[in-house]
Design a protein around this motif. Structure first.
Motif, PDB file in Angstrom:
ATOM      1  N   ARG A 547      12.348  41.728  18.684  1.00 55.12           N
ATOM      2  CA  ARG A 547      10.900  41.178  18.634  1.00 55.12           C
ATOM      3  C   ARG A 547      10.748  40.822  17.111  1.00 55.12           C
ATOM      4  N   ASP A 548      10.814  41.763  16.192  1.00 54.06           N
ATOM      5  CA  ASP A 548      10.479  41.360  14.586  1.00 54.06           C
ATOM      6  C   ASP A 548      11.444  40.660  13.676  1.00 54.06           C
ATOM      7  N   GLU A 549      12.786  40.334  14.474  1.00 55.88           N
ATOM      8  CA  GLU A 549      13.647  39.422  13.766  1.00 55.88           C
ATOM      9  C   GLU A 549      13.265  37.939  13.712  1.00 55.88           C
ATOM     10  N   PRO A 550      13.106  37.660  12.424  1.00 54.74           N
ATOM     11  CA  PRO A 550      12.443  36.218  12.114  1.00 54.74           C
ATOM     12  C   PRO A 550      13.594  35.231  12.373  1.00 54.74           C
ATOM     13  N   GLU A 551      14.867  35.595  12.190  1.00 53.17           N
ATOM     14  CA  GLU A 551      16.169  34.712  12.582  1.00 53.17           C
ATOM     15  C   GLU A 551      16.915  35.100  13.886  1.00 53.17           C
ATOM     16  N   LEU A 552      16.147  34.758  14.996  1.00 56.40           N
ATOM     17  CA  LEU A 552      16.739  35.155  16.268  1.00 56.40           C
ATOM     18  C   LEU A 552      17.602  34.118  16.893  1.00 56.40           C
ATOM     19  N   PRO A 553      18.844  34.264  16.948  1.00 56.85           N
ATOM     20  CA  PRO A 553      19.570  32.868  17.425  1.00 56.85           C
ATOM     21  C   PRO A 553      19.481  33.074  18.890  1.00 56.85           C
ATOM     22  N   PRO A 554      19.820  31.678  19.465  1.00 56.40           N
ATOM     23  CA  PRO A 554      19.814  31.607  20.847  1.00 56.40           C
ATOM     24  C   PRO A 554      21.190  32.234  21.317  1.00 56.40           C
ATOM     25  N   VAL A 555      21.382  32.435  22.703  1.00 57.27           N
ATOM     26  CA  VAL A 555      22.608  32.957  23.156  1.00 57.27           C
ATOM     27  C   VAL A 555      23.564  31.823  23.172  1.00 57.27           C
ATOM     28  N   PRO A 556      24.919  32.526  22.672  1.00 54.18           N
ATOM     29  CA  PRO A 556      26.086  31.486  22.430  1.00 54.18           C
ATOM     30  C   PRO A 556      26.424  30.716  23.721  1.00 54.18           C
ATOM     31  N   GLY A 557      26.477  29.523  23.809  1.00 59.62           N
ATOM     32  CA  GLY A 557      27.012  28.837  24.969  1.00 59.62           C
ATOM     33  C   GLY A 557      25.845  28.275  25.701  1.00 59.62           C
ATOM     34  N   THR A 558      24.796  28.510  25.463  1.00 63.43           N
ATOM     35  CA  THR A 558      23.469  27.777  26.287  1.00 63.43           C
ATOM     36  C   THR A 558      23.631  26.511  26.308  1.00 63.43           C
ATOM     37  N   GLU A 559      23.361  25.973  27.381  1.00 64.05           N
ATOM     38  CA  GLU A 559      23.182  24.548  27.691  1.00 64.05           C
ATOM     39  C   GLU A 559      21.749  24.118  27.508  1.00 64.05           C
ATOM     40  N   ASP A 560      21.575  23.201  26.604  1.00 67.02           N
ATOM     41  CA  ASP A 560      20.517  22.977  25.829  1.00 67.02           C
ATOM     42  C   ASP A 560      20.018  21.380  26.159  1.00 67.02           C
ATOM     43  N   HIS A 561      19.123  21.343  27.218  1.00 69.85           N
ATOM     44  CA  HIS A 561      18.671  19.928  27.602  1.00 69.85           C
ATOM     45  C   HIS A 561      17.126  19.594  27.100  1.00 69.85           C
ATOM     46  N   VAL A 562      17.107  18.495  26.275  1.00 64.85           N
ATOM     47  CA  VAL A 562      15.670  18.124  25.883  1.00 64.85           C
ATOM     48  C   VAL A 562      15.480  16.955  26.564  1.00 64.85           C
ATOM     49  N   ILE A 563      14.181  16.912  27.169  1.00 70.11           N
ATOM     50  CA  ILE A 563      14.049  15.763  28.230  1.00 70.11           C
ATOM     51  C   ILE A 563      12.598  15.195  27.632  1.00 70.11           C
ATOM     52  N   ARG A 564      12.345  14.079  27.220  1.00 71.10           N
ATOM     53  CA  ARG A 564      11.254  13.395  26.660  1.00 71.10           C
ATOM     54  C   ARG A 564      10.172  12.706  27.944  1.00 71.10           C
TER      55      ARG A 564
END
Length: 581
Positions: A547-564
């Motif tokens: 919670r208090d970690e400022p540089e929290l990385p995402p889970v490795p291998g996550t599929e990231d979809h950005v839709i506009r």
């Protein structure tokens, strides 16, 4: 222009670019569901058909509209698959199936924890939906439909899926239905390389009995001597099935480090202490599918029912046993005290902390939590969790005993998130957890039996009052050499010893105790081992590392979809193929 970000860590999420937007489906049985959504305009338009094609599923839909687009999400009523939603610090609308990915979209100063979440964690070991450990992140409840409207930029939730019984039947008929359902689900969801998470207990042994002789299995353990005392059933089951499970054992001395890694992997405190060696095991195992028996107890019989059944039958005669107990030898006085406690629990309303229903639904310690927070929030959160379970299932009990046990089991089944944590741990390491007892079909089989005989036998079957007798009798039929009457170790770890003189003895020196613990409660739960020590130490580790970690990385291998949104129609992608595959 609105950006919708969809983050999926689970390896089984399937993307479908349909006529009316983009769909993301994760399901135990997916073919019918995928065909249904492919040409649908919205989830809302097919809400009435979803129950027929979802065993254990989530569906997310993003579409373009004249008002700026919409986002919808559905989670089936028995689903082991979680969904979290929020507006990230960068203004993006976010939906994800992993809690750490949700927190990674927030600046550290926006990760605040509410008093409700603290109360839920201390009472139940996990928050009741839609609450989560961080106020800016919400979780979609089981059976709910989520909508985000780009025109108003707000979220709304509606309960659209509820659990109903199959046709009422006698226990013997239900056992045949369970047999058929398990056979179909295991055949459809399990491959030849799927590993059974094998403890040697009734649930994992029964699941493995539906597999081929060469099917692999894995046994997770820790080298603590207390854990070894419960492995007799494991040896018996292995012999009966003629299976030699791969054994993965972690060192007790490294338990704190494994706890830290588990918290990092989950992005939240682990509900069960067994979750720690589950994570450690997954780290050392191959990627693939893992067959898990979670949910069987809550559907077919939790521990503690025998005494409650006897106390109900004895009724007003229980207090009269005091005179007998005062002159009786051995353990009789203790047994009488236990019966008196069960009698009082049976008399309490199901939604009160002192009822049998609450004792079954979660091993809560309301007095201890009230001493740290207050009794009002304890009552409020117990009522909230009970309401959550009752709204999602058809309750049919017509007697005092039946009302208590039905409420307790259904609330535990519908509000518990232990299996969703295991799915998220698996996803962190590229693995998929398959849980047949979280399917709609098995849940409906259980509900088809009248509640007074669903979890424990009736008066005609004295003295056999074992809980979960439907599964045990089915296993005895399938595997006669298995000792269904043998008590299996519960797999719990000696956490008290770990805290007092073992690998967790310095945890509060390394991680500052939560500030909500008043000085008057520190001695009982922080300076020594008490009923709330485990949730307090897991919260302390999570707060510092996540919670208090400022540089929290995402889970490795996550599929990231950005839709506009609004956006042009998507480029065609073959059904079932991941982008870029």
């Amino acid at each position: 222009m609105t950006h919708v970000r969809l983050l999926f860590a689970s390896p089984d999420v399937r993307r479908i670019d349909g006529s009316h937007g983009t769909w993301f489906v994760s399901a135990l049985v997916e073919e019918q569901l995928c065909r249904l959504v492919a040409d649908a305009r919205t989830i809302d338009a097919i809400a009435g058909e979803l129950a027929a094609v979802t065993e254990d599923a989530t569906v997310v839909h993003v579409s373009r509209t004249d008002r700026g687009g919409t986002v919808e999400a559905f989670r089936s009523v028995t689903s082991s698959r979680p969904l979290y939603y929020l507006t990230g610090s960068d203004g993006q609308v976010v939906i994800t199936d992993h809690y750490r990915n949700a927190l990674a979209q927030l600046d550290v100063n926006e990760r605040t924890t509410s008093r409700r979440a603290v109360a839920d964690h201390l009472l139940f070991r996990s928050p009741v939906a839609p609450t989560t450990y961080v106020e800016a992140v919400r979780q979609l409840g089981r059976g709910e439909l989520l909508r985000w409207d780009g025109g108003r930029a707000d979220w709304s939730r509606e309960l659209v899926d509820q659990l109903s019984a199959a046709a009422d039947c006698e226990p013997a008929t239900a056992r045949d239905r369970i047999d058929e359902s398990l056979s179909d689900i295991v055949d459809g969801a399990v491959t030849s390389t799927t590993r059974t998470m094998f403890s040697g207990g009734v649930d994992s042994t029964l699941l493995h009995s539906y597999r081929d002789e060469s099917a692999p299995a894995t046994h997770l353990a820790v080298d603590s001597p207390e854990f070894d005392r419960g492995t007799g059933a494991f040896e018996e089951a292995s012999s009966a099935l003629d299976v030699d499970p791969e054994q993965v054992s972690i060192r007790e001395s490294a338990f704190r480090e494994h706890l830290e890694r588990t918290v990092d992997a989950l992005g939240q405190p682990p509900r069960y202490n067994q979750t720690v060696f589950t994570d450690a095991g997954f780290r050392s195992l191959d990627r693939g599918r893992y067959l898990n028996g979670h949910g069987a107890d809550a559907l077919f019989g939790l521990q503690g029912l025998k005494g409650a059944r006897i106390a109900d039958w004895l009724g007003a005669t229980v207090p009269l046993l005091d005179s007998v107990a005062s002159v009786a030898p051995g353990q009789v006085p203790d047994s009488v005290t236990a019966l008196q406690r069960r009698r009082e629990q049976l008399r309490a309303p199901v939604s009160t902390p002192g009822s049998l229903a609450q004792d079954l639904a979660s091993a809560i310690h309301p007095e201890a939590v009230a001493a740290i927070l207050d009794s009002a929030i304890v009552t409020e959160r117990v009522n909230r969790r009970t309401e959550y379970g009752h709204r999602r299932a058809e309750l049919t009990a017509d007697s005092r005993f039946a009302r208590q046990v039905e409420s307790g089991h259904l609330v535990d089944f519908l509000a518990d998130d232990g299996v969703s944590q295991w799915r998220q741990i698996g996803a962190t390491h590229g693995q998929l957890v398959v849980a047949p007892f979280r399917s709609r079909r098995l849940a409906r089989c259980a509900l088809s039996v009248p509640p007074d005989r669903r979890y424990v036998r009736g008066v005609d079957d004295l003295p056999d009052l074992q809980p979960k007798y439907l599964l045990k009798s089915l296993l005895a039929e399938r595997l006669p050499s298995y000792p269904t009457g043998c008590r299996k170790g519960d797999g719990s770890l000696p956490i008290r010893r770990y805290v007092e003189s073992g690998p967790l003895s310095d945890v509060f020196d390394r991680y500052r105790p939560p500030t909500f613990v008043p000085p008057s409660a520190r001695h009982r739960h922080v300076d020594s081992f008490g009923p709330l020590t485990w949730p307090l130490l897991t919260f302390a580790v999570w707060r510092a590392r996540v919670r208090d970690e400022p540089e929290l990385p995402p889970v490795p291998g996550t599929e990231d979809h950005v839709i506009r949104l609004p956006r042009d129609p998507p480029s065609p992608v073959p059904d079932g193929q991941r982008p870029g595959a």
